[in-house]
Design an enzyme around this catalytic site. Sequence first.
Site, PDB file in Angstrom:
ATOM      1  N   SER A 137       6.047  -7.130  -0.560  1.00  0.00           N
ATOM      2  CA  SER A 137       4.958  -8.387  -0.900  1.00  0.00           C
ATOM      3  C   SER A 137       4.719  -8.961  -2.006  1.00  0.00           C
ATOM      4  O   SER A 137       3.495  -9.576  -1.883  1.00  0.00           O
ATOM      5  CB  SER A 137       3.552  -7.546  -0.307  1.00  0.00           C
ATOM      6  OG  SER A 137       4.023  -6.858   1.375  1.00  0.00           O
TER       7      SER A 137
ATOM      8  N   SER B  69       2.922  -9.213   1.958  1.00  0.00           N
ATOM      9  CA  SER B  69       0.819  -9.523   1.970  1.00  0.00           C
ATOM     10  C   SER B  69       1.216 -10.510   1.039  1.00  0.00           C
ATOM     11  O   SER B  69      -0.500 -11.054   1.111  1.00  0.00           O
ATOM     12  CB  SER B  69       0.310  -8.280   2.081  1.00  0.00           C
ATOM     13  OG  SER B  69       0.425  -7.957   0.766  1.00  0.00           O
TER      14      SER B  69
ATOM     15  N   LYS C 221      -4.470 -11.030  -6.903  1.00  0.00           N
ATOM     16  CA  LYS C 221      -4.480 -10.558  -6.071  1.00  0.00           C
ATOM     17  C   LYS C 221      -5.814  -9.759  -5.164  1.00  0.00           C
ATOM     18  O   LYS C 221      -6.361  -9.288  -6.263  1.00  0.00           O
ATOM     19  CB  LYS C 221      -3.799  -9.575  -4.933  1.00  0.00           C
ATOM     20  CG  LYS C 221      -3.363  -9.494  -3.265  1.00  0.00           C
ATOM     21  CD  LYS C 221      -1.569  -8.246  -3.744  1.00  0.00           C
ATOM     22  CE  LYS C 221      -1.863  -8.680  -1.786  1.00  0.00           C
ATOM     23  NZ  LYS C 221      -0.181  -7.759  -1.564  1.00  0.00           N
TER      24      LYS C 221
END
Lengths: 513, 509
Positions: free
Chosen positions: A180, A156, A81
């Site tokens: 997330s 997210s 990420k």
Amino acid sequence: MTSDITRASAAELADALSRKDISAVEATQAHLDRIAAVDGAVHAFLHVDTDGALAAAKDIDQRRAAGEDLHVLAGVPIAVKDVMATKGLPTTAGSKILEGWVPPYDATLVSKLKAAGMPILGKTNMDEFAMGSSTEHSAYGPSRNPWDLERIPGGSGGGSSAAVAAFEAPLAIGTDTGGSIRQPAAVTGTVGTKPTYGGVSRYGLIALASSLDQAGPCTRTVLDAALLHSVIGGHDPMDSTSIDAPVPPVLEAARRADVKGMRIGVVKELGGEGYQAGVRQRFEESVQLLVDAGAEVVEVSCPHFEYALAAYYLILPSEASSNLAKFDAMRYGLRVLPEGVDDPSAEQVMAATREAGFGDEVKRRIILGTYALSSGYYDAYYGQAQKVRTLISRDFAAAFEKVDVLVSPTAPTTAFKIGEKLEDPMAMYLNDIATIPANLAGVPGMSLPSGLAPEDGLPTGIQILAPATKDERLYGVGAALEGMLSDRWGGHLLAQAPDLADLTSAIAKEARA
Amino acid sequence: MTTTTAAEKVLDYAEALASFDPVMGLEVHVELNTATKMFCGCATEFGAEPNSQVCPVCLGLPGALPVVNDKAVESAIRIGLALNCEIAEWCRFARKNYFYPDMPKNFQTSQYDEPIAFNGYLDVELEDGTTYRVEIERAHMEEDTGKSLHVGGATGRIHGADYSLVDYNRAGIPLIEIVTKPLVGAGERAPEVARAYVATLRDLLRALHVSDVRMEQGSLRCDANVSLRPRAEDQQAVPFGTRTETKNVNSLRSVERAVRYEITRQAAILTGGGSITQETRHWHEDTGVTTSGRVKSDAEDYRYFPEPDLVPVAPTRELVEDLRGTLPEPPAQRRRRLQGDWGFSDLEMRDVVNAGAVELIEETVEAGASPAGARKWWTGELARRANAEGRDVADFGVTPAHIAELDGLVTSGRLNDSMARQVLEGVIAGEGAPTEVADARGLQIVSDDGALGAAVDTVIEANPDLAAKIRDGKVQAAGALIGQVMKEMKGQADAAKVRTLILEKLGVS
Ligand SMILES: [Zn+2]
């Protein structure tokens, strides 16, 4: 093997690599090829590091050839990420304000991946500074759900889950501040684990809300999650909130995959009103499978969970408003000069940069947090929210007196369409309603696929929660349930997802035309 | 804006004190001398290349996290104990949020409502021998900020500068902020109390070895809050006046002068029917005045909240007691003891203390020097030289052992004073220890009768008039001849011996 390298789980890939059936370069190249083929449609990646990943793979192949004793996941590629600092690789946290920033250091977690010999394929898309539940708030455009490219992949960390679901990467790293990792896992038919707070170092994780953030694995199987958890977990002297204890025995638990005699609590407050019928149905079927496998299931009540969302949306913006103050155009990232000002002051440059560099959702939360922390309001907002947090921890403690793990649906609905909730922040915030309590209390949680909702054919997820530092329980229950569900589906749920190769070429053709 | 704002109207000090009762609050920031910074492993050396002592943590790079320096916590506890404070069993850091280009994270990690040490006092001796008890509110830990350098423009300030450079070497250096309770009842001695407090605190911190306490380098900085309340029958019943805060006063003398100036300035405003603005003020050493800085409004809001990146600090009572055991003898008590041991007069002792040479002399005496000899070198030659060059005595590389050796060379009769000064010169120049320098430079009092006798003969021959005077019994005239012999011998003659020889040769012994 070669033909479906990208369809293999990380564990299968690791076996093939150790038997030298394939090389790390082949494994990495296959995923890079898949990214090249489908990422134009999925947009899971913000940055692909072809050269770096292949160099790392080559190094592993040489070391394996030299007979070196390698880590079990050596040569298995991974996506990270874009909120984790990667030395020499752009890191933007999905924000324009960090466009072009290349960190001079690696996050501890990234160092551990490198030490294990895992080639890093690239950085995955995310909501700006991890604020969002759909990846639509990325400053670089949304990611898409591989099950339906018109839908969101969750947020997210939608990029990480989408990359895993689209077979672009066998493993990915996500971060979970209010869900997330788990919520995108639920809507993409993958597995996502949020370890106990402090179980994985936060050093190098660009902070959203320091007291809630937790990095963890995004995978296709529970065993893969356990393998990755073992790599990234453990104490880090660079993070004072990191737990000074060995990584819980997650791998053993995933291999044992046993629920016989376990007490499983169904959280009364999570799964009622506002939950899609198909989501509830698949959840209930999963609970029945656990009963069939010998678990004892009881309903437990966590009365303060109803205040979790409100507390979360005071604590998160408060911490975020402070954490994001460093983005001021002084040392790195974007610098914007104010228009029509001849000799701007430092404050004017900071203001112009923050105005241009931050998106609406980020600004919304900075303003909220600044307000909640301001003198005169602190006690009424931040102070109250911290009290709610304590009550939620007590709810968990009381529940775990009675049961070994808690379960609920992970997200209230399946993936919605891109743009559908963009104008309604409250509706968007509700997506994390079942996942937030775990972050407030610091307990570990996992989401795994529970099936496809009959009404729309989209993936649904089941969430498992365990007491702090008892992460292994997630893996024991998760692996047992995964086994039973796979038998029912005749393989992994993702096998039922559309083949993106065709769609991609269609999109590519469209783009060219 | 210029730096040399004209002084505002002030009231005569005696008049001011006749009408007003000053109240002070002193905030002293102390940079700790730990080897590493408050929250990371970077070095803290003063004067290093700009931005050479920085890392992701103290630069506040995205993702970096702080970890508390245990050594800094120990220093904070020792300071708290030496100030007779209670030590918190559990306390936290907080974030003080405000935007500032020097500050990497745009929040300062500090302690807000949970200081490590609180409720203490420090007894301060005044010139007249009385003691004033300064009550300590708290001592808390925080980190320093970076430093801006404004390039171009006339004033060195940001206004008018072409560009600004920021050096983050200082960012993250551990600071202890020591805050007094309001100091009342000092009356006209308020400026003296302020100076004596900072001086006593400096001595204490030096004795604790927790800081370099160099005010000129900013490792000890004082902010002085001053307010006035009108004189009344029952002074306790009169509320405090509006205060001003004079920032970063960086010498003992300035502390005293700045407080005194603020008293006379505020008194002039109040007697003129005006009111005091709550603001920060800057002290100007050259003109001896304070000028207005930032006006503190009520809107100033640091949005403090507990630092979520750090676990609480919870020193065990065992640790606190262990640290209490490491506290040095209080400087005032120790000074009295050493003064007795050394036989120094009050004046001599004050010179020693002002020169910061108590420990140097102690070590020098321990190394074998006479107390008088040790004092002479450290507070005389070396202190003078340090003063003149704007350096610290410690920077010369001269050790107590060197001085003891030098003192021995003088008392044993090998060197006289002027030769010893030359030897010290050589030691400072890095030529080696005193004996080595004396050997290498060929410095040695000549007491050999043959060589001295020849020189005496030459000088007598060249000065028949003086010789005659001496023969006639005017013995004091020998001094002139001794001087000439010394010159002849390039200063290396044993003066007493020369005198004896002259008198002998002239038949007046
Ligand atoms: Zn540093």
